[in-house]
Design an enzyme around this catalytic site. Structure first.
Site, short mmCIF file in Angstrom:
data_model
loop_
_atom_site.label_atom_id
_atom_site.label_comp_id
_atom_site.label_asym_id
_atom_site.label_seq_id
_atom_site.Cartn_x
_atom_site.Cartn_y
_atom_site.Cartn_z
N HIS A 45 0.85 -1.20 0.00
CA HIS A 45 0.00 0.00 0.00
C HIS A 45 0.88 1.24 0.00
CE1 HIS A 45 -3.59 -2.24 1.68
NE2 HIS A 45 -2.62 -3.00 2.16
N GLU A 127 2.53 -0.78 4.37
CA GLU A 127 2.28 0.58 3.89
C GLU A 127 3.61 1.27 3.62
OE1 GLU A 127 -0.60 2.17 3.35
OE2 GLU A 127 -2.14 1.07 4.49
N HIS A 163 -2.42 -3.01 -3.40
CA HIS A 163 -3.84 -2.86 -3.05
C HIS A 163 -4.67 -2.65 -4.32
CE1 HIS A 163 -6.67 -1.01 0.25
NE2 HIS A 163 -7.04 -2.20 -0.15
N ASP A 173 -3.67 2.39 -4.79
CA ASP A 173 -2.32 2.40 -4.22
C ASP A 173 -1.64 1.04 -4.39
OD1 ASP A 173 -4.35 1.56 -2.21
OD2 ASP A 173 -2.66 1.38 -0.84
ZN LIG Z 1 -4.11 0.52 0.44
#
Ligand SMILES: [Zn+2]
Length: 200
Positions: A45, A127, A163, A173
């Site tokens: 992400h 992330e 994602h 993303d």
């Molecule tokens: Zn995401």
């Protein structure tokens, strides 16, 4: 090479599902994985709060339910959101861990990949501090690759996807600025591990 979990090597970096090379920042947003879940997927992400703002405490505050929703107009749009990822990689390559990788973090939402839905059940969420469409830092790829290697030491990782791949049309993303070839080259894993549109 399979690892004997009863007799881990001396340099074993894991303590349970916590990676010792990461800075722990505990999120309350997690749950148990379904019994028998095969954790074979890494989901990439990107996030920054506010979007495009780097280096601040806001992402960690969001994932620990401590973000002040009134601090920025954008935060009103995500007010009350309770989410998490297992890991967060800052622009300088710093690695933060929010959720025990053995547990189920809340990063994927409605999703499907490699023929299985509900990707939160059996994936690791990572992330990257960044913005869809923008490039990521070399230090982030270096940390991401090391993290993926460590994940594969503990889990039967066989797939890495964005994602945007597991929730097409709903999520964008990490976006076009993420260099999948860079990650594939650093890892040396087969192209079958990566999204099918990854250039080789
Ligand atoms: Zn995401």
């Amino acid at each position: 090479m399979p690892v004997d979990h009863a007799n881990p090597p001396a340099a074993w970096p894991w303590q349970g599902g916590w990676l010792q090379t990461a800075r722990a920042c505990h999120s309350p947003n997690f749950g148990a994985r379904p019994a028998g879940a095969r954790i074979d997927l890494v989901v990439i992400h990107s996030i920054s709060l506010p979007p495009g703002g780097y280096g601040g405490p806001e992402v960690e505050q969001l994932f620990t339910n401590q973000l002040d929703w009134t601090a920025h107009p954008y935060f009103e749009q995500i007010r009350g959101l309770e989410v998490s990822a297992h890991f967060f990689i800052r622009r300088d390559g710093e690695l933060v861990q929010f959720v025990d990788a053995d547990a189920r973090a809340w990063h994927a939402g409605a999703s499907c990949w490699r023929g299985r839905g509900q990707c939160n059940d059996d994936s690791i969420g990572i992330e990257l501090e960044g913005l869809e469409g923008e490039r990521f830092e070399v230090a982030q790829y270096a940390t991401l690759a090391r993290l993926c290697v460590h994940l594969k030491e503990r889990y039967p990782i066989a797939h890495i996807a964005g994602h945007e791949h597991i929730a097409p049309g709903r999520k964008q993303d990490p976006g076009s600025g993420f260099n999948w070839s860079e990650l594939q080259t650093r890892l040396g894993w087969s192209s079958g591990c990566f999204p099918p549109d990854t250039p080789t």
